[in-house]
Motif scaffolding. Structure first.
Motif, PDB file in Angstrom:
ATOM      1  N   GLY A   1       0.827  -1.159  -0.078  1.00 47.31           N
ATOM      2  CA  GLY A   1       0.119   0.079  -0.090  1.00 47.31           C
ATOM      3  C   GLY A   1       0.873   1.179   0.082  1.00 47.31           C
ATOM      4  N   ILE A   2       0.537   2.157  -0.870  1.00 45.69           N
ATOM      5  CA  ILE A   2       1.413   3.243  -0.998  1.00 45.69           C
ATOM      6  C   ILE A   2       0.773   4.807  -0.538  1.00 45.69           C
ATOM      7  CG2 ILE A   2       2.696   4.774  -2.653  1.00 45.69           C
ATOM      8  CD1 ILE A   2       3.869   2.048  -2.511  1.00 45.69           C
ATOM      9  N   ASP A   3       1.120   5.457   0.092  1.00 43.52           N
ATOM     10  CA  ASP A   3       0.616   6.752   0.313  1.00 43.52           C
ATOM     11  C   ASP A   3       0.339   7.875  -0.623  1.00 43.52           C
ATOM     12  OD1 ASP A   3       2.910   7.494   0.711  1.00 43.52           O
ATOM     13  OD2 ASP A   3       2.572   8.821   2.468  1.00 43.52           O
ATOM     14  N   GLY A   4       0.250   7.468  -2.001  1.00 43.02           N
ATOM     15  CA  GLY A   4       0.110   8.207  -2.993  1.00 43.02           C
ATOM     16  C   GLY A   4      -1.027   7.973  -3.992  1.00 43.02           C
ATOM     17  N   THR A   5      -0.659   8.423  -5.241  1.00 36.90           N
ATOM     18  CA  THR A   5      -1.677   8.149  -6.225  1.00 36.90           C
ATOM     19  C   THR A   5      -1.391   6.800  -6.970  1.00 36.90           C
ATOM     20  OG1 THR A   5      -0.171   9.063  -8.018  1.00 36.90           O
ATOM     21  CG2 THR A   5      -1.450  10.831  -6.541  1.00 36.90           C
ATOM     22  N   PRO A   6      -2.382   6.356  -7.835  1.00 35.81           N
ATOM     23  CA  PRO A   6      -2.360   5.165  -8.597  1.00 35.81           C
ATOM     24  C   PRO A   6      -1.237   5.366  -9.552  1.00 35.81           C
ATOM     25  CG  PRO A   6      -4.676   6.090  -8.562  1.00 35.81           C
ATOM     26  CD  PRO A   6      -3.802   7.043  -7.992  1.00 35.81           C
ATOM     27  N   THR A   7      -0.738   6.710 -10.107  1.00 34.45           N
ATOM     28  CA  THR A   7       0.306   6.784 -11.023  1.00 34.45           C
ATOM     29  C   THR A   7       1.684   6.249 -10.147  1.00 34.45           C
ATOM     30  OG1 THR A   7      -0.723   8.037 -12.511  1.00 34.45           O
ATOM     31  CG2 THR A   7       1.721   8.149 -12.401  1.00 34.45           C
ATOM     32  N   ASP A   8       1.616   6.960  -8.980  1.00 33.89           N
ATOM     33  CA  ASP A   8       2.698   6.721  -8.202  1.00 33.89           C
ATOM     34  C   ASP A   8       2.917   5.028  -7.706  1.00 33.89           C
ATOM     35  OD1 ASP A   8       3.403   9.268  -7.549  1.00 33.89           O
ATOM     36  OD2 ASP A   8       2.089   9.307  -5.694  1.00 33.89           O
ATOM     37  N   CYS A   9       1.724   4.287  -7.794  1.00 34.53           N
ATOM     38  CA  CYS A   9       1.894   2.872  -7.380  1.00 34.53           C
ATOM     39  C   CYS A   9       2.503   2.404  -8.740  1.00 34.53           C
ATOM     40  CB  CYS A   9       0.234   2.617  -7.110  1.00 34.53           C
ATOM     41  SG  CYS A   9      -0.132   3.270  -5.608  1.00 34.53           S
ATOM     42  N   VAL A  10       2.105   2.679  -9.854  1.00 30.62           N
ATOM     43  CA  VAL A  10       2.777   1.812 -11.006  1.00 30.62           C
ATOM     44  C   VAL A  10       4.149   2.287 -10.991  1.00 30.62           C
ATOM     45  CG1 VAL A  10       2.523   1.903 -13.462  1.00 30.62           C
ATOM     46  CG2 VAL A  10       0.675   1.825 -12.117  1.00 30.62           C
ATOM     47  N   ILE A  11       4.781   3.362 -10.662  1.00 27.96           N
ATOM     48  CA  ILE A  11       6.170   3.974 -10.979  1.00 27.96           C
ATOM     49  C   ILE A  11       6.630   3.052  -9.797  1.00 27.96           C
ATOM     50  CG2 ILE A  11       7.601   5.888 -10.464  1.00 27.96           C
ATOM     51  CD1 ILE A  11       5.485   7.554 -11.713  1.00 27.96           C
ATOM     52  N   PHE A  12       6.148   2.997  -8.702  1.00 29.66           N
ATOM     53  CA  PHE A  12       6.871   2.298  -7.677  1.00 29.66           C
ATOM     54  C   PHE A  12       6.976   0.745  -8.043  1.00 29.66           C
ATOM     55  CE2 PHE A  12       6.662  -0.535  -3.738  1.00 29.66           C
ATOM     56  CZ  PHE A  12       7.419  -0.029  -2.879  1.00 29.66           C
ATOM     57  N   ALA A  13       5.808   0.113  -8.343  1.00 30.65           N
ATOM     58  CA  ALA A  13       5.986  -1.287  -8.921  1.00 30.65           C
ATOM     59  C   ALA A  13       7.000  -1.405 -10.030  1.00 30.65           C
ATOM     60  CB  ALA A  13       4.727  -1.617  -9.359  1.00 30.65           C
ATOM     61  N   LEU A  14       7.266  -0.781 -10.837  1.00 37.87           N
ATOM     62  CA  LEU A  14       8.164  -0.931 -12.018  1.00 37.87           C
ATOM     63  C   LEU A  14       9.639  -0.675 -11.577  1.00 37.87           C
ATOM     64  CD1 LEU A  14       6.432   0.772 -15.194  1.00 37.87           C
ATOM     65  CD2 LEU A  14       6.478  -1.495 -14.754  1.00 37.87           C
ATOM     66  N   ALA A  15       9.650   0.159 -10.518  1.00 36.58           N
ATOM     67  CA  ALA A  15      11.039   0.477 -10.156  1.00 36.58           C
ATOM     68  C   ALA A  15      11.450  -0.870  -9.167  1.00 36.58           C
ATOM     69  CB  ALA A  15      11.277   1.686  -8.972  1.00 36.58           C
ATOM     70  N   ARG A  16      10.431  -1.398  -8.258  1.00 36.20           N
ATOM     71  CA  ARG A  16      10.588  -2.518  -7.356  1.00 36.20           C
ATOM     72  C   ARG A  16      10.863  -3.892  -8.162  1.00 36.20           C
ATOM     73  NH1 ARG A  16      11.947  -1.527  -2.000  1.00 36.20           N
ATOM     74  NH2 ARG A  16      11.397  -3.286  -0.710  1.00 36.20           N
ATOM     75  N   PHE A  17       9.871  -4.148  -9.027  1.00 38.37           N
ATOM     76  CA  PHE A  17       9.808  -5.409  -9.467  1.00 38.37           C
ATOM     77  C   PHE A  17      10.271  -5.450 -11.206  1.00 38.37           C
ATOM     78  CE2 PHE A  17       6.503  -4.975  -6.416  1.00 38.37           C
ATOM     79  CZ  PHE A  17       7.007  -5.572  -5.196  1.00 38.37           C
ATOM     80  N   THR A  18      10.310  -4.331 -11.666  1.00 32.49           N
ATOM     81  CA  THR A  18      10.965  -4.076 -12.981  1.00 32.49           C
ATOM     82  C   THR A  18       9.988  -4.531 -14.103  1.00 32.49           C
ATOM     83  OG1 THR A  18      12.180  -6.381 -13.116  1.00 32.49           O
ATOM     84  CG2 THR A  18      13.505  -4.383 -12.230  1.00 32.49           C
ATOM     85  N   GLU A  19       9.599  -5.704 -14.252  1.00 37.14           N
ATOM     86  CA  GLU A  19       9.096  -6.087 -15.581  1.00 37.14           C
ATOM     87  C   GLU A  19       7.370  -7.031 -15.369  1.00 37.14           C
ATOM     88  OE1 GLU A  19      11.198  -8.723 -17.785  1.00 37.14           O
ATOM     89  OE2 GLU A  19      12.803  -7.066 -18.399  1.00 37.14           O
ATOM     90  N   PHE A  20       6.616  -6.626 -15.962  1.00 42.06           N
ATOM     91  CA  PHE A  20       5.205  -7.215 -16.081  1.00 42.06           C
ATOM     92  C   PHE A  20       4.538  -7.455 -17.447  1.00 42.06           C
ATOM     93  CE2 PHE A  20       5.539  -4.531 -12.170  1.00 42.06           C
ATOM     94  CZ  PHE A  20       4.970  -5.305 -11.137  1.00 42.06           C
ATOM     95  N   ASP A  21       3.878  -8.526 -17.424  1.00 38.66           N
ATOM     96  CA  ASP A  21       3.523  -8.963 -18.610  1.00 38.66           C
ATOM     97  C   ASP A  21       1.959  -8.365 -18.821  1.00 38.66           C
ATOM     98  OD1 ASP A  21       5.447 -10.989 -19.839  1.00 38.66           O
ATOM     99  OD2 ASP A  21       5.023 -11.664 -17.620  1.00 38.66           O
ATOM    100  N   LEU A  22       1.223  -8.031 -18.008  1.00 39.48           N
ATOM    101  CA  LEU A  22       0.200  -7.431 -18.001  1.00 39.48           C
ATOM    102  C   LEU A  22      -0.261  -6.598 -16.710  1.00 39.48           C
ATOM    103  CD1 LEU A  22      -2.877  -7.495 -19.124  1.00 39.48           C
ATOM    104  CD2 LEU A  22      -3.301  -9.392 -17.588  1.00 39.48           C
ATOM    105  N   ALA A  23      -0.880  -5.287 -16.944  1.00 41.50           N
ATOM    106  CA  ALA A  23      -1.234  -4.470 -15.927  1.00 41.50           C
ATOM    107  C   ALA A  23      -2.911  -4.474 -15.831  1.00 41.50           C
ATOM    108  CB  ALA A  23      -0.514  -2.991 -15.790  1.00 41.50           C
ATOM    109  N   ILE A  24      -3.395  -4.713 -14.703  1.00 44.05           N
ATOM    110  CA  ILE A  24      -4.712  -4.228 -14.436  1.00 44.05           C
ATOM    111  C   ILE A  24      -5.064  -3.263 -13.243  1.00 44.05           C
ATOM    112  CG2 ILE A  24      -6.997  -5.478 -13.669  1.00 44.05           C
ATOM    113  CD1 ILE A  24      -5.606  -8.258 -14.430  1.00 44.05           C
ATOM    114  N   SER A  25      -5.725  -2.374 -13.646  1.00 45.09           N
ATOM    115  CA  SER A  25      -6.170  -1.507 -12.563  1.00 45.09           C
ATOM    116  C   SER A  25      -7.776  -1.564 -12.539  1.00 45.09           C
ATOM    117  CB  SER A  25      -6.025   0.018 -13.388  1.00 45.09           C
ATOM    118  OG  SER A  25      -6.406   0.954 -12.274  1.00 45.09           O
ATOM    119  N   GLY A  26      -8.220  -1.766 -11.378  1.00 41.95           N
ATOM    120  CA  GLY A  26      -9.611  -1.865 -10.955  1.00 41.95           C
ATOM    121  C   GLY A  26      -9.646  -3.200 -10.064  1.00 41.95           C
TER     122      GLY A  26
END
Length: 259
Positions: free
Chosen positions: A67-92
């Motif tokens: 859980g991030i005390d920021g925006t949904p865009t912050d969350c995606v940026i954090f995820a990419l920095a932390r885990f680098t690669e994804f094959d699919l992103a889902i929002s909802g």
């Protein structure tokens, strides 16, 4: 195993997010990074003027969840920095529909857009709700089972086949009264869903204060996401290209500007 990122704008404790995690069970390795708090209508805002705080949260079905005390865009940026690669992103799964060109206001759609700008096939999925008060809660009164069914259907197809050339993400909206037999319509964005205005009110000390309120549009053009959802009562799937450059002859425009 495919790596799947799940986020939202209703917050990591919302039932819609938990339903999304369960919807893709077995399709891949699920990572969750979502806001700690309700962040609806945050668009693509980023938190640049203070540090972000991250908290590990138990989300059943996820390999790891922050859980991030920021925006949904912050969350995606954090995820990419932390885990680098994804094959699919889902929002909802978002509480309340996200329709028309106003999806740029939506934190749900904007998180998917942020992922798509990083080359990740993305799905934003929203469930129409029958009462406005449900839109900003955790979804305790809402049944997500049919939306979960369609999310799994769409996610499995995207993981298997990818997205067509020129499509960066899909914006999916599910009617509140849908069943698994409800039809799917591939649509374009309506021009508007709401017409915002300002209401002035007076506080107990006699000072004015203001609320932004939205007046819903009532008529929608055939073939749009709003028409499919509101009139035809179908699941709307809109292909989105994040390159917003107008499809015009650039030389013609240049000549128009320099003359």
């Amino acid at each position: 195993m495919p790596r799947i990122l799940i986020t939202n704008d209703d917050g990591i404790y919302s039932r819609g997010l938990r339903a999304a995690v369960q919807a893709v069970a077995g399709l891949g390795e699920v990572y969750v990074v979502a806001p700690l708090y309700q962040m609806s209508a945050s668009g693509r805002a980023m938190t640049l003027h203070r540090p972000l705080r991250a908290k590990l949260v138990d989300v059943p079905g996820a390999k790891i969840a922050y859980g991030i005390d920021g925006t949904p865009t912050d969350c995606v940026i954090f995820a990419l920095a932390r885990f680098t690669e994804f094959d699919l992103a889902i929002s909802g799964i978002n509480l309340g529909e996200n329709l028309s060109t106003e999806i740029t206001v939506s934190g749900t759609a904007s998180a998917a857009i942020e992922a798509a700008t990083n080359g990740i096939p993305s799905i934003a999925i929203s469930l129409e709700v029958s009462r406005e008060k449900y839109k900003f809660g955790e979804g305790n009164e809402v049944d997500f089972s049919v939306a979960s069914y369609f999310l799994r259907k769409v996610a499995r197809a995207v993981l298997r086949n990818g997205l067509p050339d020129g499509v960066d993400m899909l914006n999916v909206n599910v009617p509140s009264d849908a069943s698994e037999e409800t039809g799917i319509a591939v649509t374009r964005l309506a021009h508007r869903m709401y017409r915002p205005t300002i209401e002035e009110r007076i506080d107990p000390k006699g000072n004015p204060y203001y609320w932004i309120v939205g007046r819903k549009c009532r008529e929608f053009e055939l073939g749009t996401d709003a028409y499919a959802l509101k009139v035809e009562r179908k699941v709307s799937v809109t292909p989105i290209n994040i390159d917003m450059t107008a499809r015009v002859d650039l030389e013609d425009l240049y000549e128009l500007l320099v003359i």
